[in-house]
Design an enzyme around this catalytic site. Structure first.
Site, PDB file in Angstrom:
ATOM      1  N   CYS A 179      29.270 -44.409  14.946  1.00 60.58           N
ATOM      2  CA  CYS A 179      28.707 -43.247  14.246  1.00 60.58           C
ATOM      3  C   CYS A 179      27.197 -43.309  14.051  1.00 60.58           C
ATOM      4  CB  CYS A 179      29.386 -43.088  12.884  1.00 60.58           C
ATOM      5  SG  CYS A 179      31.179 -42.864  12.965  1.00 60.58           S
ATOM      6  N   HIS A 192      24.871 -40.385   7.129  1.00 61.03           N
ATOM      7  CA  HIS A 192      25.103 -41.722   7.683  1.00 61.03           C
ATOM      8  C   HIS A 192      23.874 -42.333   8.347  1.00 61.03           C
ATOM      9  CE1 HIS A 192      28.604 -44.428   9.326  1.00 61.03           C
ATOM     10  NE2 HIS A 192      27.896 -45.004   8.371  1.00 61.03           N
TER      11      HIS A 192
END
Length: 633
Positions: free
Chosen positions: A78, A139
């Site tokens: 990610c 993130h």
């Protein structure tokens, strides 16, 4: 008088011309909506061959736009994949890599994050007059030195508005059946602490001013009581649920911990509101789904609606949310003046399982999945691009493209110039999408696993072949498996990888599933391909400058960096209230069944025991406090 009338007419004419020019300049800049799903496998989508999943809105995008069949992520995890998407650069150039097994930001207590000297597509478009917004998963880090400095907040990378999750969904984020009760208990304890603190301050001032006669031992005992209560409250909340599973609106924490199953619906409402506020444009909306990452928090409306268990239900819920965003573009009259791009950050997570139930995505015919640096299943992702009247509907492009291409593409559309002081690895997609050219500008693409180069793709300019050379491949476990089930994620180096010299070679145009490596005996061009790829690797590595590795930090993080919506450690809050757009309740979601790490019964028992523990602690603290008072008096 005639002169005055003439001057007045000329002034109105200039104003009219300036207004027209401004409107024409604005019309030349399309709105941009970028939609990224988390952990979605390319094989999950009907437009990529899945006939068992109902996804009408994704299919609608495919019919109305261009479908990219060889769309590649710059990383199979990610954080690095998203940094490449934002900056148009390989993660190894920005330092968003690691030489350890930790390849993502794992906690909000980590000071790691996208370096502030990196330029994102949001920053470029903001300078061109765009209003920019990010809804969903970030993130890319949050804090550096304190829990409120927000040095890596989206605002610092060109986004005007942010609503979403600064980290990512993790297993502890769902379910949490006793969350509301704990919020109530926390509010009462915090009130108790405030009252005692006021008493301490009052007694101290009175003592120093000789207004009241209070023993110092009483005041000290009250201070000790506050510290004990705070310490035991904090120490009882060690789960990432309380420190990492939270939502923010700009710089304000709105939910800690978050109600994960309603978060997606609130984000859609925020996105629709953003579109309505900025309908006059131009705007950039990056909608970054929390779906379809585990633990798959799904509302009761969708549980049991698919043929693929909880994962399939969750994917179909994501499609429904996508439909609401597309409908909003239609309702606000923005459809024909908005470029929409739909993708996933990397391949599906094959190892995400509970027993025999699959909780991760399917990557179709492609080998491997999330966490695997070179195999196609980890890096080949959906790519759908729609711009009515500008791009041909239903067109399919089989040339190599990359998530890094978005930055130079939207920059060109907005009239921005990409940074000239660094290497930009992405390429403007518009000539390929419009049909002005039939060949991708990517002759070579380099596939990393952390800081390690695992594979290289070569698409010769004078050939339809797409060669892929694997220098390193992961060791699947247990033996005979097609993923790394024993370690959950495949490793990038060490004993759990195999190095290949010469590299394994495949022609993806003939063998997209990478089932049969080519040899000198089976491929006449074998030696030429190996030499050409090796030379490209050498040139590429020479272009990489040494930089600090952002993702080699601690898994645990630092306490003083963890966000808090109140006064630390009393950090539980819910400022969203009943704003959820879903019709389901927390209890209803739980009763519908959960296929995750703990059964519902086990999860409930753990939470109930924890509540009893808090109540017992409170009783003990009160007893200790009363004891000090008695002794003091």
């Amino acid at each position: 008088m005639k002169l005055r009338s003439l001057l007045t007419s000329l002034s109105w004419m200039c104003l009219f011309l300036n207004t027209c020019q401004s409107r024409e300049a604005n019309d030349d800049k399309p709105n941009v909506v970028l939609i990224m799903v988390d952990d979605l496998g390319i094989g999950d989508l009907g437009c990529y061959g899945n006939g068992t999943m109902r996804m009408p809105h994704v299919d609608r995008l495919a019919r109305e736009g261009v479908r990219l069949t060889q769309n590649i992520a710059a990383a199979s995890m990610c954080t690095p994949s998203r940094s490449a998407f934002l900056t148009g650069r390989y993660p190894v150039r920005s330092g968003m890599v690691s030489d350890t097994e930790v390849r993502v930001i794992t906690t909000l207590g980590d000071c790691s994050g996208l370096p502030l000297n990196e330029t994102t597509f949001a920053a470029l478009l903001k300078k061109q007059g765009y209003t920019t917004g990010l809804m969903g998963k970030w993130h890319q880090g949050l804090n550096c030195q304190s829990r409120s400095d927000h040095c890596h907040h989206p605002h610092n990378y060109g986004f005007d508005y942010f609503y979403g999750m600064p980290l990512s969904l993790t297993e502890p984020c769902w379910p949490d059946p006793s969350r509301d009760t704990e919020l109530a208990i926390e509010s009462k304890i915090w009130l108790c602490v405030q009252l005692v603190a006021i008493a301490v301050l009052t007694f101290t001032i009175g003592k120093l001013s000789c207004w009241v006669s209070v023993p110092w031992s009483l005041i000290l005992s009250m201070v000790l009581f506050i510290f004990l209560l705070s310490y035991f409250w904090f120490s009882s909340y060690t789960s990432p649920l309380y420190w990492d599973c939270l939502l923010m609106r700009d710089h304000e924490i709105t939910e800690q911990p978050m109600k994960a199953e309603r978060a997606g619906s609130i984000m859609v409402k925020e996105a629709v509101s953003f579109l309505e506020r900025n309908r006059k444009g131009p705007f950039l909306l990056f909608f970054s789904f929390l779906h379809v990452h585990t633990p798959l928090p799904t509302t009761t409306e969708f549980i049991g609606t698919s043929k693929h268990g909880l994962y399939g239900d969750h994917v179909q819920e994501m499609d429904s949310m996508l439909g609401k965003i597309l409908d909003a573009l239609d309702d606000f009259g923005l459809r024909d003046h908005t470029l929409v791009y739909f993708t996933s950050d990397h391949g599906g997570h094959l190892e995400a399982r509970l027993g025999h139930a699959q909780l991760g995505g399917w990557n179709g015919i492609y080998k491997g999945g999330k966490g695997m640096g070179g195999w196609e299943g980890g890096i080949r992702v959906p790519g759908l691009v729609r711009w009515p009247g500008k791009l041909p509907a239903g067109k399919v492009i089989e040339e190599p493209t990359n998530l890094m291409d978005i930055l130079p593409t939207v920059a060109a559309l907005a009239g921005a110039t990409v940074p000239q002081d660094r290497v930009i690895d992405g390429r403007d997609l518009m000539p390929l999408l419009r049909g002005d050219t039939q060949r991708s500008e990517h002759e070579f693409l380099f596939h990393y696993c952390g800081v390690y180069l695992h594979a290289v793709r070569w698409h010769p300019k004078d050939s339809e072949a797409v060669w892929e050379a694997h220098y390193v491949t992961p060791v699947f476990q247990p033996p005979g498996a097609l993923a790394c089930y024993e370690t959950i994620f495949c490793q990038c180096s060490g004993k759990l990888v195999t190095s290949h010299n010469p590299p394994l070679l495949f022609d993806l145009s003939r063998d997209p599933s990478e089932s049969t490596p080519l040899t000198r005996d089976t491929e006449p061009l074998y030696d030429l391909v190996i030499r050409t790829v090796a030379a490209a690797v050498k040139r590429h590595k020479e272009s990489i400058k040494p930089i600090h590795q952002q993702l080699s930090g601690s898994r645990e993080g630092k306490v003083w960096l963890k966000p808090c919506c109140g006064v630390f450690p009393f950090c539980l809050c819910d400022k969203e209230g009943n704003s959820s757009a879903t019709s389901s309740s927390w209890e209803g979601t739980m009763e519908s069944g959960r296929r995750n790490a703990l059964s519902d019964t086990q999860g409930m028992n753990l939470r109930v025991n924890k509540l009893h523990y808090h109540l017992q602690l409170l009783n003990v603290h009160c007893g200790v406090f009363l004891g000090f008072l008695v002794i003091s008096i």
